[in-house]
Design an enzyme around this catalytic site. Sequence first.
Site, PDB file in Angstrom:
ATOM      1  CE  LYS A   1      54.127  21.094  23.305  1.00  6.76           C
ATOM      2  NZ  LYS A   1      55.173  22.073  23.687  1.00  6.76           N
TER       3      LYS A   1
ATOM      4  CE  LYS B   1      60.257  26.236  29.183  1.00  6.56           C
ATOM      5  NZ  LYS B   1      58.966  26.127  29.081  1.00  6.56           N
TER       6      LYS B   1
ATOM      7  CD1 TRP C   1      54.548  10.186  29.667  1.00  6.98           C
ATOM      8  CD2 TRP C   1      52.744   9.909  30.943  1.00  6.98           C
ATOM      9  NE1 TRP C   1      54.790  10.816  30.854  1.00  6.98           N
ATOM     10  CE2 TRP C   1      53.709  10.650  31.662  1.00  6.98           C
ATOM     11  CE3 TRP C   1      51.539   9.608  31.548  1.00  6.98           C
ATOM     12  CZ2 TRP C   1      53.495  11.112  32.952  1.00  6.98           C
ATOM     13  CZ3 TRP C   1      51.319  10.072  32.850  1.00  6.98           C
ATOM     14  CH2 TRP C   1      52.283  10.800  33.542  1.00  6.98           C
TER      15      TRP C   1
ATOM     16  CB  CYS D   1      49.127   7.420  24.915  1.00  4.79           C
ATOM     17  SG  CYS D   1      49.190   6.940  26.633  1.00  4.79           S
TER      18      CYS D   1
ATOM     19  NE  ARG E   1      48.897  12.668  22.089  1.00  3.29           N
ATOM     20  CZ  ARG E   1      48.072  13.596  22.597  1.00  3.29           C
ATOM     21  NH1 ARG E   1      48.234  14.855  22.269  1.00  3.29           N
ATOM     22  NH2 ARG E   1      47.121  13.279  23.441  1.00  3.29           N
TER      23      ARG E   1
ATOM     24  CD  GLU F   1      59.560  22.193  30.865  1.00  4.83           C
ATOM     25  OE1 GLU F   1      58.650  21.395  31.095  1.00  4.83           O
ATOM     26  OE2 GLU F   1      59.367  23.263  30.286  1.00  4.83           O
TER      27      GLU F   1
ATOM     28  CG  ASN G   1      45.519   9.636  25.350  1.00  2.00           C
ATOM     29  OD1 ASN G   1      45.948   9.552  26.496  1.00  2.00           O
ATOM     30  ND2 ASN G   1      45.546  10.744  24.645  1.00  2.00           N
ATOM     31  N   GLY G   2      44.050   7.793  28.004  1.00  2.00           N
ATOM     32  CA  GLY G   2      43.153   8.243  29.072  1.00  2.00           C
ATOM     33  C   GLY G   2      43.191   7.249  30.221  1.00  2.00           C
TER      34      GLY G   2
HETATM   35  C1  AGP Z   1      55.960  23.394  28.963  1.00  2.00           C
HETATM   36  O1  AGP Z   1      57.365  23.695  28.912  1.00  2.00           O
HETATM   37  C2  AGP Z   1      55.711  22.363  29.983  1.00  2.00           C
HETATM   38  N1  AGP Z   1      56.147  21.117  29.411  1.00  2.00           N
HETATM   39  C3  AGP Z   1      54.345  22.258  30.600  1.00  2.00           C
HETATM   40  O2  AGP Z   1      54.474  22.947  31.805  1.00  2.00           O
HETATM   41  C4  AGP Z   1      53.135  22.848  29.840  1.00  2.00           C
HETATM   42  O3  AGP Z   1      53.275  24.242  29.745  1.00  2.00           O
HETATM   43  C5  AGP Z   1      51.866  22.547  30.659  1.00  2.00           C
HETATM   44  O4  AGP Z   1      51.726  21.158  30.742  1.00  2.00           O
HETATM   45  C6  AGP Z   1      50.600  23.162  30.035  1.00  2.00           C
HETATM   46  O5  AGP Z   1      50.394  22.621  28.765  1.00  2.00           O
HETATM   47  P1  AGP Z   1      49.334  23.362  27.785  1.00  2.00           P
HETATM   48  O6  AGP Z   1      49.893  24.731  27.498  1.00  2.00           O
HETATM   49  O7  AGP Z   1      49.247  22.498  26.582  1.00  2.00           O
HETATM   50  O8  AGP Z   1      48.034  23.460  28.545  1.00  2.00           O
END
Ligand code: AGP
Length: 601
Positions: A596, A482, A78, A2, A28, A485, A104-105
Amino acid sequence: MCGIFGYVGKKTNAAGMILEGLRLLEYRGYDSWGIATKVKSQNAKVKSFLAVEKHVGKIGDAKVDLPQSALGIGHTRWATHGGVTQENSHPHLDCTKNIAVVHNGIIENYQELKEVLLKKGHSFLSETDTEVFPHLIEEYLASKGETLQGKGFTEAFRLAFNQIKGLNAIVAINADTNEIAAAKTGSPLIIGVSENEFYVASDAIGILKHTNKIVFLEDNQMVMLGKKLRLTKLPEGEELEPAVNTLDWKFEDAIKGRFEHFLLKEIHEQPQVISNIALNYSDQTKKLAKLIKESYGTFLLGCGTASYAGLFGTYLFSSIAKRHVNFSIGSEFNYLENYLTPKSLVIPISQSGETIDIVEPVNRAKQKGSKVASLVNVLGSTLYRQSDFKVLLGAGSEKAVIGTKSFTAMISVLFLTAYTLVKKQKEAKNLLLSAAKNVEEILKEDYTKNIKKLALEFKNKEHIYILGRGLSYATALEATLKIKETTYVHAEGFAGGELKHGVIALIEKGTPVFIIAPNDETFDDIISNAQEVKARGGFIIGIGPRKSDVFDRFLQTRDITEATIIPQVVISQLFAYYLALSRGIKDPDKPRNLAKSVTVK
Ligand code: AGP
């Protein structure tokens, strides 16, 4: 996952600043949002009160309708516990409505805490785990006397935080004081320091417009922000000296500039990200190569996009340096790590440095005495601070949920490191610079228009497949992530050799199948796979330096040996972006259900 933002200081438009900060943190999580500010009362009997506003949905162009204030906190959610409703959105209040909390958590012991609080007569309005926290503070404040040593809110917050279990970042305000209380274990919290004013946020990006003087809150630390910054160590509360860092990220990195979406902006930033690594990373990659050489067992870890960078790394170290480097998806490493020893080297790869499926196995690897050398993009992130050695990816802030420039940064660092192992850094540098040049060519309209055309051609397709072999298998997996998602179209990447082991049953007339075909030892075999697909009605799109009659469409790249993966991946990023737009997706920066940084398991 979040977004948290808080302000305390001399400006009186706290609500407006918080809303702007939340907008920058929406990547986020964006199910719902809310703000609470402390307002001086007109009524002589009541000194001050908390004004609260909460909404379901994204912030968009919303304006906030709260009175002038110099202290407040906000949250963009989230959902983990409890549906996406107004009641479940943050901030959450206690019974007196004088304490507001954002979180957050996951508070893992919230049920037992809630039962005790309910028995004590507290009433709850939401289904969330978060809501227990303001009531815990209320309980401690009500107990007064010895437990709080007269330090009221500070002590009540500290005692409440010591009671919760799990990985959390919590921020609270109280109508009776002029301070923000914040503490964390395992979810990020950054403090912005300016002249007699402070900011607290889940990510520096929310703060950069106001100050680049940053304190990274460490796990099991608590901070009180008001007239000054007071940093203490949990659980006992010993005073600590804050370390103030100066971040070199500029605010303009966080805004879109001439681009409609952050996703397209960040795709366009890749040539300079790759060139920067080619030109300025020789020392760091020499150190990383040395650690790999000295280790007995090296393990690349990553999740999602970062996992495909790790997979790419295993092929690369084998083909360039004849070195066996293992790879594991972060979450799966929990079931593989028994063989780690103090001679092992774990190389976690992560854009955010907060992914729980990386942070946790890395903690366990450290307990086993293994060395940790991370590739991470966010300075001061949890993974950054866990690591014995770190290579900062230097991709700048990546705001789109979809990883693009962070991925090409990851593979560029691995590429340079593999060549460094065999003392060929100069060759690697030239290949990376050539890859950056090729990406620039692909980003020009007279090339991109071909990708846009293809996206329109496929806008109604329900299934898309991508085949690759060797290094290109990693490319195929990243390219299909890609598409999945960004466009919500079902896309699968397969190793070409698997085609006849079942996958080929999926091919129907007109099924689009991309073929990742660099000019390497996989070319002839992947072309045979393409012919087998075509024989069953598949529509073949080739991506690589060499043409072939089997291709119905062909997107050409330069031939840059193993670095050909970089232009090939950028083509897939652009295809996913334009396919999303052709399918009417309005905001590809924030795809549905995603966030993210996955900071909860
Ligand atoms: C990226 O396109 C994705 N949204 C997701 O898979 C991301 O790569 C994954 O959550 C790992 O995130 P990080 O690189 O911040 O650890």
